[in-house]
Design an enzyme around this catalytic site. Structure first.
Site, PDB file in Angstrom:
ATOM      1  N   TYR A   1     -59.954 -12.364  11.900  1.00 33.96           N
ATOM      2  CA  TYR A   1     -58.754 -13.054  12.391  1.00 33.96           C
ATOM      3  C   TYR A   1     -59.091 -14.352  13.113  1.00 33.96           C
ATOM      4  CZ  TYR A   1     -55.757  -9.220  11.043  1.00 33.96           C
ATOM      5  OH  TYR A   1     -55.060  -8.306  10.303  1.00 33.96           O
TER       6      TYR A   1
ATOM      7  N   SER B   1     -66.665 -15.724  19.266  1.00 35.51           N
ATOM      8  CA  SER B   1     -66.143 -14.435  19.707  1.00 35.51           C
ATOM      9  C   SER B   1     -66.018 -14.453  21.225  1.00 35.51           C
ATOM     10  CB  SER B   1     -67.105 -13.317  19.345  1.00 35.51           C
ATOM     11  OG  SER B   1     -67.596 -13.465  18.048  1.00 35.51           O
TER      12      SER B   1
ATOM     13  N   GLY C   1     -50.209  -5.642  23.201  1.00 41.20           N
ATOM     14  CA  GLY C   1     -51.273  -5.104  22.365  1.00 41.20           C
ATOM     15  C   GLY C   1     -52.159  -6.250  21.925  1.00 41.20           C
TER      16      GLY C   1
ATOM     17  N   GLY D   1     -44.936  -3.203  25.930  1.00 44.53           N
ATOM     18  CA  GLY D   1     -46.340  -3.296  26.358  1.00 44.53           C
ATOM     19  C   GLY D   1     -47.116  -4.219  25.444  1.00 44.53           C
TER      20      GLY D   1
ATOM     21  N   THR E   1     -60.653 -15.313  31.747  1.00 48.64           N
ATOM     22  CA  THR E   1     -59.653 -15.603  32.785  1.00 48.64           C
ATOM     23  C   THR E   1     -58.298 -15.938  32.162  1.00 48.64           C
ATOM     24  OG1 THR E   1     -61.460 -16.508  34.103  1.00 48.64           O
ATOM     25  CG2 THR E   1     -59.231 -16.963  34.872  1.00 48.64           C
TER      26      THR E   1
ATOM     27  N   ARG F   1     -38.286  -4.609  22.326  1.00 47.85           N
ATOM     28  CA  ARG F   1     -38.560  -6.048  22.380  1.00 47.85           C
ATOM     29  C   ARG F   1     -37.354  -6.861  22.835  1.00 47.85           C
ATOM     30  NH1 ARG F   1     -43.994  -7.365  21.868  1.00 47.85           N
ATOM     31  NH2 ARG F   1     -44.988  -5.782  20.593  1.00 47.85           N
TER      32      ARG F   1
ATOM     33  N   ARG G   1     -43.199 -24.127  38.841  1.00 49.64           N
ATOM     34  CA  ARG G   1     -44.518 -23.607  39.208  1.00 49.64           C
ATOM     35  C   ARG G   1     -44.833 -22.329  38.440  1.00 49.64           C
ATOM     36  NH1 ARG G   1     -43.206 -23.000  45.378  1.00 49.64           N
ATOM     37  NH2 ARG G   1     -41.400 -22.145  44.278  1.00 49.64           N
TER      38      ARG G   1
ATOM     39  N   CYS H   1     -57.303  -8.711  22.060  1.00 52.02           N
ATOM     40  CA  CYS H   1     -57.945  -9.451  23.154  1.00 52.02           C
ATOM     41  C   CYS H   1     -57.620  -8.954  24.555  1.00 52.02           C
ATOM     42  CB  CYS H   1     -57.560 -10.923  23.076  1.00 52.02           C
ATOM     43  SG  CYS H   1     -58.405 -11.770  21.754  1.00 52.02           S
TER      44      CYS H   1
HETATM   45  C1  UDX Z   1     -54.038 -13.695  22.946  1.00 55.34           C
HETATM   46  C2  UDX Z   1     -53.994 -15.056  23.654  1.00 55.34           C
HETATM   47  O1  UDX Z   1     -52.637 -15.517  23.726  1.00 55.34           O
HETATM   48  C3  UDX Z   1     -54.865 -16.053  22.914  1.00 55.34           C
HETATM   49  O2  UDX Z   1     -54.899 -17.295  23.595  1.00 55.34           O
HETATM   50  C4  UDX Z   1     -56.271 -15.486  22.799  1.00 55.34           C
HETATM   51  O3  UDX Z   1     -57.099 -16.366  22.063  1.00 55.34           O
HETATM   52  C5  UDX Z   1     -56.257 -14.131  22.139  1.00 55.34           C
HETATM   53  O4  UDX Z   1     -55.373 -13.247  22.836  1.00 55.34           O
HETATM   54  P1  UDX Z   1     -52.873 -12.643  20.786  1.00 55.34           P
HETATM   55  O5  UDX Z   1     -53.388 -11.342  21.300  1.00 55.34           O
HETATM   56  O6  UDX Z   1     -53.126 -13.014  19.373  1.00 55.34           O
HETATM   57  O7  UDX Z   1     -53.453 -13.853  21.664  1.00 55.34           O
HETATM   58  O8  UDX Z   1     -51.273 -12.689  20.988  1.00 55.34           O
HETATM   59  P2  UDX Z   1     -50.301 -13.000  22.219  1.00 55.34           P
HETATM   60  O9  UDX Z   1     -49.246 -13.891  21.727  1.00 55.34           O
HETATM   61  O10 UDX Z   1     -51.021 -13.427  23.426  1.00 55.34           O
HETATM   62  O11 UDX Z   1     -49.612 -11.583  22.471  1.00 55.34           O
HETATM   63  C6  UDX Z   1     -50.336 -10.477  23.001  1.00 55.34           C
HETATM   64  C7  UDX Z   1     -49.410  -9.312  23.241  1.00 55.34           C
HETATM   65  O12 UDX Z   1     -48.527  -9.571  24.340  1.00 55.34           O
HETATM   66  C8  UDX Z   1     -48.505  -8.971  22.060  1.00 55.34           C
HETATM   67  O13 UDX Z   1     -48.437  -7.568  21.905  1.00 55.34           O
HETATM   68  C9  UDX Z   1     -47.176  -9.543  22.467  1.00 55.34           C
HETATM   69  O14 UDX Z   1     -46.104  -8.902  21.851  1.00 55.34           O
HETATM   70  C10 UDX Z   1     -47.188  -9.312  23.965  1.00 55.34           C
HETATM   71  N1  UDX Z   1     -46.302 -10.205  24.736  1.00 55.34           N
HETATM   72  C11 UDX Z   1     -46.512 -11.558  24.716  1.00 55.34           C
HETATM   73  C12 UDX Z   1     -45.278  -9.666  25.504  1.00 55.34           C
HETATM   74  O15 UDX Z   1     -45.085  -8.456  25.541  1.00 55.34           O
HETATM   75  N2  UDX Z   1     -44.480 -10.514  26.241  1.00 55.34           N
HETATM   76  C13 UDX Z   1     -44.661 -11.862  26.247  1.00 55.34           C
HETATM   77  O16 UDX Z   1     -43.912 -12.566  26.945  1.00 55.34           O
HETATM   78  C14 UDX Z   1     -45.705 -12.397  25.453  1.00 55.34           C
HETATM   79  P1  ADP Z   2     -61.855 -11.090  15.164  1.00 52.77           P
HETATM   80  O1  ADP Z   2     -60.430 -10.794  15.532  1.00 52.77           O
HETATM   81  O2  ADP Z   2     -62.737 -11.270  16.375  1.00 52.77           O
HETATM   82  O3  ADP Z   2     -62.001 -12.182  14.174  1.00 52.77           O
HETATM   83  P2  ADP Z   2     -62.390  -9.148  13.046  1.00 52.77           P
HETATM   84  O4  ADP Z   2     -62.782  -7.706  13.155  1.00 52.77           O
HETATM   85  O5  ADP Z   2     -61.113  -9.520  12.372  1.00 52.77           O
HETATM   86  O6  ADP Z   2     -62.461  -9.720  14.534  1.00 52.77           O
HETATM   87  O7  ADP Z   2     -63.544  -9.948  12.286  1.00 52.77           O
HETATM   88  C1  ADP Z   2     -64.904  -9.830  12.541  1.00 52.77           C
HETATM   89  C2  ADP Z   2     -65.670  -9.825  11.201  1.00 52.77           C
HETATM   90  O8  ADP Z   2     -67.068  -9.932  11.481  1.00 52.77           O
HETATM   91  C3  ADP Z   2     -65.490  -8.562  10.364  1.00 52.77           C
HETATM   92  O9  ADP Z   2     -64.950  -8.910   9.098  1.00 52.77           O
HETATM   93  C4  ADP Z   2     -66.928  -7.981  10.236  1.00 52.77           C
HETATM   94  O10 ADP Z   2     -67.184  -7.436   8.964  1.00 52.77           O
HETATM   95  C5  ADP Z   2     -67.773  -9.224  10.457  1.00 52.77           C
HETATM   96  N1  ADP Z   2     -69.141  -8.936  10.923  1.00 52.77           N
HETATM   97  C6  ADP Z   2     -69.530  -8.146  11.946  1.00 52.77           C
HETATM   98  N2  ADP Z   2     -70.878  -8.169  12.087  1.00 52.77           N
HETATM   99  C7  ADP Z   2     -71.357  -9.004  11.136  1.00 52.77           C
HETATM  100  C8  ADP Z   2     -72.678  -9.467  10.764  1.00 52.77           C
HETATM  101  N3  ADP Z   2     -73.767  -9.081  11.437  1.00 52.77           N
HETATM  102  N4  ADP Z   2     -72.782 -10.330   9.731  1.00 52.77           N
HETATM  103  C9  ADP Z   2     -71.674 -10.735   9.049  1.00 52.77           C
HETATM  104  N5  ADP Z   2     -70.419 -10.349   9.361  1.00 52.77           N
HETATM  105  C10 ADP Z   2     -70.259  -9.500  10.379  1.00 52.77           C
END
Ligand code: UDX
Ligand code: ADP
Length: 463
Positions: A13, A132, A274, A272, A223, A443, A261, A277
Site C-alpha cells: 500500500y 516504512s 483502524g 473506532g 508523532t 460513521r 487553533r 498505522c
Molecule cells: C494514516 C495517516 O493519516 C497517514 O498520514 C499515515 O501515513 C498513515 O496512517 P490511514 O491509516 O491510511 O492514514 O487513514 P486515515 O485517514 O488516517 O484514517 C485512519 C482511521 O481513522 C480510519 O479507520 C478512519 O475511518 C478513522 N477516522 C479518521 C475517524 O474515525 N475519524 C476521523 O475524523 C478521521
Molecule cells: P505497507 O502498507 O507498509 O505498504 P504491505 O504489507 O501492503 O505494507 O506491503 C509490504 C510488502 O513488502 C508486501 O507485499 C511483502 O510481500 C513485501 N516484502 C516484505 N519483505 C520483503 C523482502 N524481504 N523483500 C521483498 N519484499 C518484501
C-alpha cells in the site's frame, strides 16, 4: 548526484502508489518495484490496470501511463538492487506477535532481511531510504548491518516517512502537505538528502520539502500518527458523553473545529479508527517510551488505544442491548468491512472486532463491501483465533449487493463510510427487514431524520 534508477523493495500500500507517482512525475527515472510475493507482482503486471492489487482512486490510470515506460514490477530483487542508485525500503513492519515486545514493538525482521540482501548484492555506493514506519533509531541498525556485512561500498541511510492516507493516496502523493527527509549531517549525508530532494522537486515545491536529522524524521512519523489518532479517540470519548447528556457530537465537533487553533479535520466520531498505522505506531511509541523508563509518557499514549478499543466494544454492546439483549440467530447486516472508504485494505478495521463480538453472541453476520472479498474477511476473522475457521465460515455471509445483505436482517450496521451507502433506496431496505428495523450508523453518514420517517430505529454515534 542525479538519480536515474530507483528500486523499491515492497509492492504494498505504500511502495506501490508512491513509486507509481514518482514514475509518473519523473519520466527520466527508471523505477523498479520488487516484492517476494509472486502473486502480488503478477497482479501489478495484470494487462488490465483495473486489476492491480491495491484499490486507490486514480491509481490504475497512473499505473497504466507509466508501467512499461519507466515503471516496472518484478520479483527479481537482486537485479533491482544491483542496478539502482537509490533503494527505498517499503516492506511491512507489523506489531510483533512473539517474543520480547509481543503485541507492542514493531517486528523488524523484514527490514533486517532487506538490509542483509542489499549488503550482499550491492557492488556500488547506494542511498538507502526508509519508507516504512520504523521505531526511532532503526536507521542506525540498518547502517550497522550494511556496513558490517557489505562489500566495502558506501551506504547513506535516509529516513523519508510516508504521510499518505489510504483512499486518498494519489492526491496525497501528488500534492503533499510536506515531504520529510532525514539524513546525516555529514557532507555525504547532505549529498544524499539533496539527491532525494531533487527527485521530489520534480513536482513538489521546495518550500514543502523539510530536511532534518534522521532521528527527528523517524520520530515525526510516529508523532504525526499519534496526534491524529489522539484526535479521534478524544472526539470518540466525547461521543459517549454526548449520548448520556443529550449533546450531539457532530455539533460539538463543528463548534470546536471552528476554533482555528483546533481546526476542523479528524474530528469525525466513529466506531473506532483502524488501518495499518495508528495502532501499530502508537504501540511502538509506547514500547519505546517504556524501554527508556518513561512510564508516564507510555501510559499517556496508550490511553489512545484503550479508548479506541472501548469505542469498538461499545458499538457491539449497543447493538446487543438495543436488540433486547440477544442477537443469537439474528441476522445483522454490515455495510462495509474496509477500515475506511475508498480502499480495499482491512487491516485493524473496526468491522473485524465488531463482527467478532457479535459472533460471540451467536449473531449471523451478512456483509457487503464494494471492494473487499469474502476470503479477506474470513482471513481477518480467523487471524483473531477466537473460534474455529469452520465456525467463522458458518457465521459470516458475504453478498454482492447491500440489498441482498440487508434482506431479512434484524439490524443494519454501517462500519465503513462508503459514499454509495448514502444513495441507497432505504425504503426498499426497510421493507425487506424484520421489524422493528434497527440502523446502527457507526460513521454518522446516513440521514437520521429520513430513516426515522421511513420507520427505522436509528442509532448514530454520539447523539
Ligand atoms: C494514516 C495517516 O493519516 C497517514 O498520514 C499515515 O501515513 C498513515 O496512517 P490511514 O491509516 O491510511 O492514514 O487513514 P486515515 O485517514 O488516517 O484514517 C485512519 C482511521 O481513522 C480510519 O479507520 C478512519 O475511518 C478513522 N477516522 C479518521 C475517524 O474515525 N475519524 C476521523 O475524523 C478521521
Ligand atoms: P505497507 O502498507 O507498509 O505498504 P504491505 O504489507 O501492503 O505494507 O506491503 C509490504 C510488502 O513488502 C508486501 O507485499 C511483502 O510481500 C513485501 N516484502 C516484505 N519483505 C520483503 C523482502 N524481504 N523483500 C521483498 N519484499 C518484501
Amino acid at each position: 548526484m542525479k538519480i536515474t534508477k530507483i528500486c523499491c523493495i515492497g509492492a504494498g500500500y505504500v511502495g506501490g502508489p508512491t513509486m507509481a507517482v514518482i514514475a509518473q512525475k519523473c519520466p527520466d527515472i527508471q523505477v523498479r518495484v520488487v516484492d517476494l510475493n509472486e502473486q502480488r507482482i503478477a497482479d501489478w503486471n495484470d494487462p488490465n490496470p483495473e486489476n492491480i492489487p491495491i484499490y486507490e482512486p486514480g491509481l490504475s490510470e497512473i499505473v497504466a501511463e507509466a508501467r512499461g515506460r519507466n515503471l516496472f514490477f518484478s520479483t527479481d530483487v537482486d537485479k533491482a538492487i544491483d542496478e539502482a542508485q537509490m533503494i527505498f525500503i517499503s516492506v511491512n513492519t507489523p506489531t510483533k506477535t512473539y517474543g520480547k515486545g509481543k503485541g507492542m514493538a514493531a517486528d523488524l525482521k523484514y527490514i533486517e532481511l532487506c538490509a542483509r540482501q542489499i549488503a550482499r548484492v550491492a557492488k556500488q555506493n547506494k542511498i538507502v531510504v526508509e519508507k516504512s514506519t520504523l521505531p526511532v533509531r532503526t536507521a542506525e541498525a540498518i547502517k550497522s548491518i550494511l556496513d558490517n556485512t557489505g562489500n566495502g561500498v558506501q551506504f547513506q541511510i535516509l529516513s523519508n516517512p510516508e504521510f499518505l492516507a489510504e483512499g486518498t493516496a494519489v492526491t496525497d502523493l501528488l500534492n503533499p502537505d510536506r515531504i520529510l527527509i532525514g539524513g546525516d549531517t555529514t557532507p555525504e549525508g547532505e549529498e544524499a538528502i539533496e539527491a532525494l530532494l531533487n527527485v521530489y522537486a520534480n513536482w513538489v515545491s521546495k518550500d514543502r520539502i523539510l530536511t532534518t536529522n534522521v532521528w527527528s524524521s523517524e520520530l515525526s512519523k510516529l508523532t504525526a500518527n499519534a496526534f491524529l489518532a489522539q484526535r479521534i479517540s478524544s472526539i470518540n470519548a466525547m461521543s459517549e458523553l454526548c449520548e448520556k447528556t443529550g449533546a450531539d457530537v457532530n455539533e460539538v465537533a463543528k463548534a470546536i473545529g471552528m476554533d482555528s487553533r483546533i481546526g476542523p479535520k479528524f474530528l469525525k466520531a466513529s466506531v473506532g479508527f483502524g488501518g495499518s498505522c495508528f495502532q501499530k505506531d502508537i504501540l511502538n511509541l509506547v514500547y519505546i517510551a517504556k524501554s527508556y523508563g518513561l512510564s508516564e509518557v507510555a501510559d499517556y499514549w496508550e490511553q489512545v488505544i484503550v479508548m479506541n478499543d472501548h469505542q469498538k466494544r461499545r458499538f457491539s454492546n449497543k447493538i446487543v442491548q438495543t436488540l433486547y439483549n440477544t442477537v443469537a440467530d439474528k441476522k445483522i447486516a454490515f455495510l462495509g468491512w474496509a477500515f475506511k472508504k475508498d480502499t480495499n485494505d482491512t487491516r485493524e478495521s473496526a468491522a473485524i472486532y465488531v463482527a467478532d463480538d457479535l459472533i460471540n453472541e451467536q449473531a449471523k453476520i451478512s456483509v457487503y463491501d464494494p471492494k473487499v472479498s469474502r476470503t479477506k474477511m474470513l482471513a481477518d476473522l480467523n487471524y483473531l483465533e477466537t473460534r474455529s475457521e469452520k465456525d467463522n465460515n458458518e457465521f459470516l455471509n458475504v453478498f454482492e449487493s447491500a440489498y441482498q445483505a440487508c434482506n431479512g436482517a434484524h439490524a443494519v450496521a454501517v462500519l465503513t463510510e462508503w459514499d454509495e451507502f448514502t444513495t441507497y433506496d432505504w425504503q426498499k431496505i426497510y421493507d425487506s427487514m424484520h421489524k422493528p428495523a434497527f440502523v446502527f450508523d457507526g460513521r454518522n453518514i446516513l440521514n437520521a431524520k429520513e430513516l426515522e420517517s421511513i420507520g427505522f430505529v436509528y442509532n448514530g454515534i454520539g447523539s
